[in-house]
Design a protein around this motif. Structure first.
Motif, PDB file in Angstrom:
ATOM      1  N   SER A 104       0.810  -1.224   0.000  1.00 33.31           N
ATOM      2  CA  SER A 104       0.000   0.000   0.000  1.00 33.31           C
ATOM      3  C   SER A 104       0.840   1.269   0.000  1.00 33.31           C
ATOM      4  N   VAL A 105       2.087   1.185   0.481  1.00 35.37           N
ATOM      5  CA  VAL A 105       2.940   2.379   0.500  1.00 35.37           C
ATOM      6  C   VAL A 105       3.985   2.343  -0.615  1.00 35.37           C
ATOM      7  N   SER A 106       3.969   1.285  -1.396  1.00 38.23           N
ATOM      8  CA  SER A 106       4.969   1.151  -2.452  1.00 38.23           C
ATOM      9  C   SER A 106       4.587   2.003  -3.665  1.00 38.23           C
ATOM     10  N   THR A 107       5.602   2.491  -4.353  1.00 39.24           N
ATOM     11  CA  THR A 107       5.383   3.224  -5.609  1.00 39.24           C
ATOM     12  C   THR A 107       6.022   2.495  -6.790  1.00 39.24           C
ATOM     13  N   SER A 108       6.553   1.323  -6.519  1.00 41.77           N
ATOM     14  CA  SER A 108       7.194   0.530  -7.567  1.00 41.77           C
ATOM     15  C   SER A 108       6.164  -0.386  -8.223  1.00 41.77           C
ATOM     16  N   VAL A 109       5.826  -0.094  -9.466  1.00 40.57           N
ATOM     17  CA  VAL A 109       4.824  -0.896 -10.164  1.00 40.57           C
ATOM     18  C   VAL A 109       5.260  -2.358 -10.304  1.00 40.57           C
ATOM     19  N   PRO A 110       6.532  -2.651 -10.646  1.00 37.46           N
ATOM     20  CA  PRO A 110       6.933  -4.066 -10.739  1.00 37.46           C
ATOM     21  C   PRO A 110       6.718  -4.828  -9.435  1.00 37.46           C
ATOM     22  N   VAL A 111       6.984  -4.159  -8.316  1.00 40.31           N
ATOM     23  CA  VAL A 111       6.770  -4.809  -7.014  1.00 40.31           C
ATOM     24  C   VAL A 111       5.290  -5.103  -6.801  1.00 40.31           C
ATOM     25  N   ILE A 112       4.442  -4.148  -7.129  1.00 40.12           N
ATOM     26  CA  ILE A 112       3.000  -4.315  -6.920  1.00 40.12           C
ATOM     27  C   ILE A 112       2.447  -5.388  -7.856  1.00 40.12           C
ATOM     28  N   VAL A 113       2.933  -5.371  -9.099  1.00 39.76           N
ATOM     29  CA  VAL A 113       2.490  -6.393 -10.059  1.00 39.76           C
ATOM     30  C   VAL A 113       2.902  -7.778  -9.572  1.00 39.76           C
ATOM     31  N   LYS A 114       4.076  -7.852  -8.982  1.00 42.27           N
ATOM     32  CA  LYS A 114       4.542  -9.134  -8.444  1.00 42.27           C
ATOM     33  C   LYS A 114       3.623  -9.606  -7.329  1.00 42.27           C
ATOM     34  N   ALA A 115       3.141  -8.673  -6.528  1.00 41.60           N
ATOM     35  CA  ALA A 115       2.239  -9.023  -5.425  1.00 41.60           C
ATOM     36  C   ALA A 115       0.890  -9.530  -5.918  1.00 41.60           C
ATOM     37  N   LEU A 116       0.559  -9.258  -7.189  1.00 42.85           N
ATOM     38  CA  LEU A 116      -0.693  -9.784  -7.750  1.00 42.85           C
ATOM     39  C   LEU A 116      -0.687 -11.314  -7.797  1.00 42.85           C
ATOM     40  N   GLY A 117       0.498 -11.907  -7.699  1.00 43.77           N
ATOM     41  CA  GLY A 117       0.603 -13.364  -7.708  1.00 43.77           C
ATOM     42  C   GLY A 117       0.570 -13.978  -6.327  1.00 43.77           C
ATOM     43  N   ALA A 118       0.334 -13.165  -5.297  1.00 47.17           N
ATOM     44  CA  ALA A 118       0.290 -13.699  -3.932  1.00 47.17           C
ATOM     45  C   ALA A 118      -0.920 -14.604  -3.734  1.00 47.17           C
ATOM     46  N   SER A 119      -0.766 -15.573  -2.846  1.00 46.65           N
ATOM     47  CA  SER A 119      -1.884 -16.480  -2.573  1.00 46.65           C
ATOM     48  C   SER A 119      -2.950 -15.827  -1.704  1.00 46.65           C
ATOM     49  N   SER A 120      -2.608 -14.714  -1.061  1.00 47.36           N
ATOM     50  CA  SER A 120      -3.564 -14.012  -0.203  1.00 47.36           C
ATOM     51  C   SER A 120      -4.466 -13.110  -1.032  1.00 47.36           C
ATOM     52  N   ARG A 121      -5.756 -13.284  -0.870  1.00 45.52           N
ATOM     53  CA  ARG A 121      -6.729 -12.451  -1.583  1.00 45.52           C
ATOM     54  C   ARG A 121      -6.584 -10.986  -1.184  1.00 45.52           C
ATOM     55  N   ASP A 122      -6.339 -10.736   0.101  1.00 37.88           N
ATOM     56  CA  ASP A 122      -6.222  -9.359   0.581  1.00 37.88           C
ATOM     57  C   ASP A 122      -5.045  -8.640  -0.067  1.00 37.88           C
TER      58      ASP A 122
END
Length: 546
Positions: A219-237
């Motif tokens: 939520s505090v990140s501004t790095s799009v690659p990092v956020i896109v990577k988090a889209l693959g997390a197993s957690s829905r939240d």
């Protein structure tokens, strides 16, 4: 050796007064001559704690590994000030041996000594110091573990952050929560992979804490690659937060990530990604949505269609028109609503096409949208619908003609007053009345008509005694060209101002059963137990006096 140093050593070893011994230790520390080291180490055993403190402090100024054993021994001193000073001196030396000595203070009974040990390791910040702080998490003292986690959070290195990640796997709930909070405040994504790995932990409480931490970091990140990577997390939240952050960023890179989120296994997150793309409204987002429309199942196609409706770009309108051919009626209805918001000529063409849809809800939505857009192109189609006695859309068509309000629309409404269906006639008359009221502003009522003859003919036709609105009215409808004629039309449908109405109001109504009266408009017998407000045959409003 300098005579001054000799004298200070002599004073430190032999002076009767503790104050003099303490002063001598301080002076030797300032001079920093290694010849004084044995005397200072020996002074750590002095009977006076002030002398021992001064000796420990002086050894720290030497910054010599040879002083470490003596300082570690001083950590067992009965007086806390001596131990705290020894810890500070070991911190200045900073060797692995010194750090090991500081770590031993975690078992001290004095919490202030424990806290000083943690602070020293935090200031050192080396890998050995981080390992020492990690060992503090194994102690039963809650206060020690808490300040150790805070210290790890202030050491801005990957190794320290990784220790906090390991703390999330701790069986103690308090440690997990403190580590999650610290990592969240740190806000760096260098341990993203480690946290995502913890999401696979079989313990639900650990999974939840890891998910909470990831959400804070993303939520505090501004790095799009990092956020896109988090889209693959197993957690829905985590995935949900990632979508929302990409939504806020809105760059082309973020759009690519949101298009990827349309593949999410959760239907709600798929729809959120589509909403985000529609809100961003860029041509890239619209093109991506249109391309995705052919790939996904019904629920996603509907979300994509709704998103395209919010976009309003030419690419989006093209996609909405394409969606009008979808086998799912709910998708087609969403496309109609989107086209209604767009209001472009291309959108109106699509809405006209939707009037022939096989699903009633789609046709009705298209008719309503065309009316809201005041689409004059739709008037012939609406007139055709009204004149079809089997069409269930007659009332909607009348409402849309009322909204359009052009001369051609009024003409169609007048023709509708000749419908055999009383409900249709009544709806058409009400629509005409509303058009008249809307156009009867002070700026228009004073206008002088150029065709009084046409007004008179229209008024007479509407005020005829026939049970239905005369056919001639429909023939003259295309000649209505002034606001005055609309005013006459309103007066003609008001039963209070007509000759027939006054005659009807003077009639008496007998309540005895079997005794009725005749409607002055359609000449039907009204043999009813109670006085009606409207004629059940022609739908005209009745005004009765009893």
């Amino acid at each position: 050796m300098d005579d001054n140093i000799k004298n200070l050593i002599k004073k430190l070893e032999r002076s009767v007064f503790a104050g003099n011994r303490a002063i001598a230790a301080e002076e030797l520390g300032k001079l920093g001559d290694s010849y004084a080291l044995p005397a200072l180490i020996e002074a750590l055993n002095d009977s006076n704690p002030k002398v021992r403190v001064a000796a420990a402090e002086a050894l720290g100024k030497f910054n010599i590994p040879g002083a470490v054993p003596g300082l570690i021994k001083a950590l067992n001193d009965p007086d806390s000030p001596v131990k705290k000073t020894a810890i500070t001196s070991l911190e200045k030396i900073g060797t692995s041996e010194a750090i090991s000595g500081i770590v031993k203070c975690f078992g001290d009974r004095d919490r202030f000594v424990q806290k000083e040990a943690v602070k020293s390791l935090m200031r050192i910040g080396s890998k050995d110091a981080i390992s020492g702080l990690e060992k503090a998490l194994a102690y039963p003292d809650d206060s020690l573990r808490r300040i150790s986690i805070i210290a790890l959070g202030k050491i801005d290195t990957y190794e320290a952050a990784n220790c906090l990640v390991k703390a999330i796997e701790n069986s103690d709930h308090k440690i997990r929560q403190q580590a999650a909070e610290t990592l969240g405040k740190r806000g760096k994504s260098d341990v993203l992979d480690e946290l995502m790995e913890i999401l696979r932990d079989p313990r639900q409480s650990v999974q939840e804490t890891a998910s909470e931490t990831l959400c804070k970091i993303v939520s505090v990140s501004t790095s799009v690659p990092v956020i896109v990577k988090a889209l693959g997390a197993s957690s829905r939240d985590v995935r949900k937060v990632s979508i929302e952050v990409l939504w806020k960023i809105g760059t082309p890179e973020a759009v690519s990530g949101l298009l990827r989120a349309l593949d999410d296994p959760d239907w709600y997150l798929r729809s959120r990604a589509a909403d985000a793309l529609g809100d961003i409204g860029s041509p890239e987002a619209a093109r991506g949505l249109v391309k995705a429309f052919d790939i996904y199942e019904n629920s996603v196609r509907k979300a994509i269609t709704c998103a395209l409706g919010k976009s309003g770009t030419p690419e989006a309108i093209e996609g909405l028109i394409k969606a009008l051919n979808d086998p799912d009626s709910s998708v087609r209805e969403s496309a109609v609503l989107g086209l209604g918001k767009a209001g472009t000529p291309e959108a109106i063409s699509g809405l006209l096409k939707a009037l022939d849809d096989t699903k009633a809800a789609v046709r009705e939505a298209a008719a309503s949208a065309l009316g809201d857009l005041k689409a004059q192109q739709a008037v012939p189609k609406f007139v055709e619908i009204i004149e079809n006695p089997d069409s269930p859309m007659q009332k909607i068509a009348i409402c849309s003609l009322e909204k359009i309000g052009t001369q051609e629309a009024v003409s169609g409404l007048i023709r509708a007053t000749g419908s055999p269906d009383a409900c249709v006639r009544r709806a058409a008359l009400k629509a005409l009345e509303k058009i008249n009221k809307f156009n009867s502003s002070p700026a228009t009522t004073n206008d002088k008509t150029e065709t009084p003859g046409k007004e008179l003919i229209l008024s007479n036709c509407l005020k005829g005694d026939d049970s239905e609105v005369p056919t001639e009215t429909s023939n003259l409808s295309d000649e209505i060209c002034s606001m005055s004629s609309l005013k006459e039309l309103e007066l003609s449908i008001s039963v209070e101002e007509t000759k027939e109405s006054r005659a009807h109001q003077s009639a008496s109504y007998k309540k005895e059963k079997g005794i009725g009266m005749t409607c002055p408009y359609c000449s039907r017998n009204l043999n009813l137990p109670t006085a009606p407000n409207f004629c059940p045959f022609c739908g005209m409003k009745l005004k009765l006096k009893y």
